[in-house]
Design a protein around this motif. Structure first.
Motif, PDB file in Angstrom:
ATOM      1  N   GLN A 135       7.982  60.693  41.680  1.00 22.96           N
ATOM      2  CA  GLN A 135       9.355  60.789  42.164  1.00 22.96           C
ATOM      3  C   GLN A 135       9.571  59.901  43.393  1.00 22.96           C
ATOM      4  OE1 GLN A 135       9.568  65.161  42.476  1.00 22.96           O
ATOM      5  NE2 GLN A 135      11.290  65.076  41.064  1.00 22.96           N
ATOM      6  N   THR A 136       8.554  59.811  44.237  1.00 21.43           N
ATOM      7  CA  THR A 136       8.653  58.914  45.392  1.00 21.43           C
ATOM      8  C   THR A 136       8.821  57.471  44.934  1.00 21.43           C
ATOM      9  OG1 THR A 136       7.243  60.395  46.691  1.00 21.43           O
ATOM     10  CG2 THR A 136       7.515  58.143  47.498  1.00 21.43           C
TER      11      THR A 136
ATOM     12  N   GLY B  80      17.014  55.162  48.099  1.00 23.23           N
ATOM     13  CA  GLY B  80      16.767  55.463  46.695  1.00 23.23           C
ATOM     14  C   GLY B  80      17.033  56.919  46.356  1.00 23.23           C
ATOM     15  N   LEU B  81      16.631  57.851  47.224  1.00 21.42           N
ATOM     16  CA  LEU B  81      16.857  59.273  46.971  1.00 21.42           C
ATOM     17  C   LEU B  81      18.351  59.597  46.946  1.00 21.42           C
ATOM     18  CD1 LEU B  81      14.033  60.828  49.189  1.00 21.42           C
ATOM     19  CD2 LEU B  81      14.177  60.902  46.694  1.00 21.42           C
ATOM     20  N   VAL B  82      19.098  59.014  47.856  1.00 26.15           N
ATOM     21  CA  VAL B  82      20.549  59.246  47.877  1.00 26.15           C
ATOM     22  C   VAL B  82      21.197  58.685  46.613  1.00 26.15           C
ATOM     23  CG1 VAL B  82      22.701  58.681  49.052  1.00 26.15           C
ATOM     24  CG2 VAL B  82      20.689  59.337  50.387  1.00 26.15           C
ATOM     25  N   LEU B  83      20.804  57.478  46.215  1.00 22.56           N
ATOM     26  CA  LEU B  83      21.386  56.878  45.020  1.00 22.56           C
ATOM     27  C   LEU B  83      20.981  57.629  43.759  1.00 22.56           C
ATOM     28  CD1 LEU B  83      21.151  53.038  45.711  1.00 22.56           C
ATOM     29  CD2 LEU B  83      23.152  54.518  45.786  1.00 22.56           C
ATOM     30  N   GLN B  84      19.800  58.242  43.743  1.00 24.32           N
ATOM     31  CA  GLN B  84      19.425  59.092  42.614  1.00 24.32           C
ATOM     32  C   GLN B  84      20.394  60.250  42.472  1.00 24.32           C
ATOM     33  OE1 GLN B  84      15.418  60.574  42.375  1.00 24.32           O
ATOM     34  NE2 GLN B  84      14.511  58.571  42.744  1.00 24.32           N
ATOM     35  N   GLY B  85      20.704  60.908  43.588  1.00 21.88           N
ATOM     36  CA  GLY B  85      21.649  62.017  43.543  1.00 21.88           C
ATOM     37  C   GLY B  85      23.037  61.568  43.131  1.00 21.88           C
TER      38      GLY B  85
ATOM     39  N   ILE C 209      11.724  54.391  45.405  1.00 21.06           N
ATOM     40  CA  ILE C 209      11.391  53.133  46.088  1.00 21.06           C
ATOM     41  C   ILE C 209      11.496  51.934  45.155  1.00 21.06           C
ATOM     42  CG2 ILE C 209       9.526  51.857  47.234  1.00 21.06           C
ATOM     43  CD1 ILE C 209       8.527  54.480  48.376  1.00 21.06           C
ATOM     44  N   PHE C 210      10.900  52.037  43.959  1.00 23.42           N
ATOM     45  CA  PHE C 210      10.763  50.879  43.079  1.00 23.42           C
ATOM     46  C   PHE C 210      12.103  50.278  42.647  1.00 23.42           C
ATOM     47  CE2 PHE C 210       8.835  49.115  38.946  1.00 23.42           C
ATOM     48  CZ  PHE C 210       8.437  47.952  39.591  1.00 23.42           C
TER      49      PHE C 210
END
Length: 304
Positions: free
Chosen positions: A228-229, A22-27, A233-234
């Motif tokens: 943000q976490t 999820g963090l990578v896809l956010q970026g 994830i969601f």
């Protein structure tokens, strides 16, 4: 090591993997939006820096108990989805805590975080929070109706409320996927998916162009870090749910990442192309075409 301890460790590992995806896809998403608008954009790893920074900060702001619990409820919703959704079909370790009838519990988790966040926002006493809560609950309710109808169509078609059994029924080739055996339910779910992701044209809750306020300014430090976490994830948890219900599940990590990426990009592409709806337009839209398709998907299962 006991069986329960092993399952818990692999469940924690599942949450860690999903959070990093999820963090990578956010970026990647923010980079895409920037390039479309002819900007360079952030570094792809910027969400990691933001997360570490917020968890290292403290806040002295408090508006009551529910103010603390709002972000926790929100994170519980995302984590709960991951814990009870089988990530890899046929994997003893990455089936997590899925059980017979887990689809009912998952439907509760989908709405649980939104309700908790609404209660937390109301605790702040900020007048704009009431506007955001009214918008959010109205749109979520409008989008949930066709979403639940599409899920019910899949449950009726397979005669089970177990995600593992639904994935098992889709094995044997792409033509066994729900995408082909019930295209109407799939189309309904994909339209409702846009509303659940809260991207343009359905980002009516924060409405950054007209209300410069919301959770990013109401919550600070570790509270914002928790939010943000959950934002990492969601959305991925919802894509995993869709992959299991409509796109044959995943039998290995490569297929898992590919399917989640393509489904995630569906909302990103639509959000890049279309401008934001007004609140009333958004609600009417969900109660028009997606709702009609949802009812038709139930009829399709009964007839075919």
């Amino acid at each position: 090591m006991s069986s329960l301890t092993t399952r818990i460790l692999y469940a924690v590992l599942s949450i860690f993997i999903v959070m990093n995806i999820g963090l990578v896809l956010q970026g990647v998403t923010r980079k895409i939006y920037a390039r479309v608008n002819k900007r360079y954009g952030i570094r792809i790893y910027q969400p990691y820096i933001d997360l570490i920074k917020n968890y290292s900060l403290d806040t002295l702001v408090s508006h009551g108990v529910m103010y603390y619990l709002g972000p926790i409820f929100r994170l519980t919703s995302g984590v709960g989805l991951v814990l009870f959704i089988p990530l890899i079909y046929g994997s003893e370790h990455f089936s997590n805590f899925s059980f017979s009838g887990d689809a009912v519990l998952i439907l509760y988790f989908l709405f649980f975080g939104t309700l908790g966040m609404a209660l937390g926002a109301n605790e702040t006493g900020q007048p704009y929070s009431a506007i955001g809560v009214a918008r959010g609950l109205s749109q979520v309710t409008a989008a949930e109706i066709p979403l639940v109808l599409s899920f019910l169509a899949v449950f009726l078609q397979n005669g089970t409320l177990s995600l593992s059994q639904i994935v098992e029924a889709q094995q044997g080739g792409i033509m066994h996927w729900t995408m082909w055996t019930n295209p109407i339910a799939t189309a309904t779910a994909m339209l409702a998916f846009l509303g659940s992701m809260m991207r343009s044209p359905f980002d009516v809750v924060l409405a950054p162009q007209e209300i410069p306020i919301g959770p990013p300014t109401e919550f600070h430090g570790k509270f914002l870090g928790i939010l943000q976490t959950n934002r990492s994830i969601f959305p991925i948890a919802k894509t995993i749910l869709y992959v299991n219900l409509f796109f044959g599940g995943a039998t290995n990590w490569g297929m898992f990442i590919l399917k989640c990426f393509l489904l995630y990009m569906w909302s990103v592409i639509v959000g890049t192309i279309f401008p934001r709806y007004r609140v009333d337009h958004s609600i009417r839209w969900f109660l028009k075409w997606p709702l009609a398709l949802g009812l038709l998907s139930i009829l399709f299962v009964q007839l075919v």
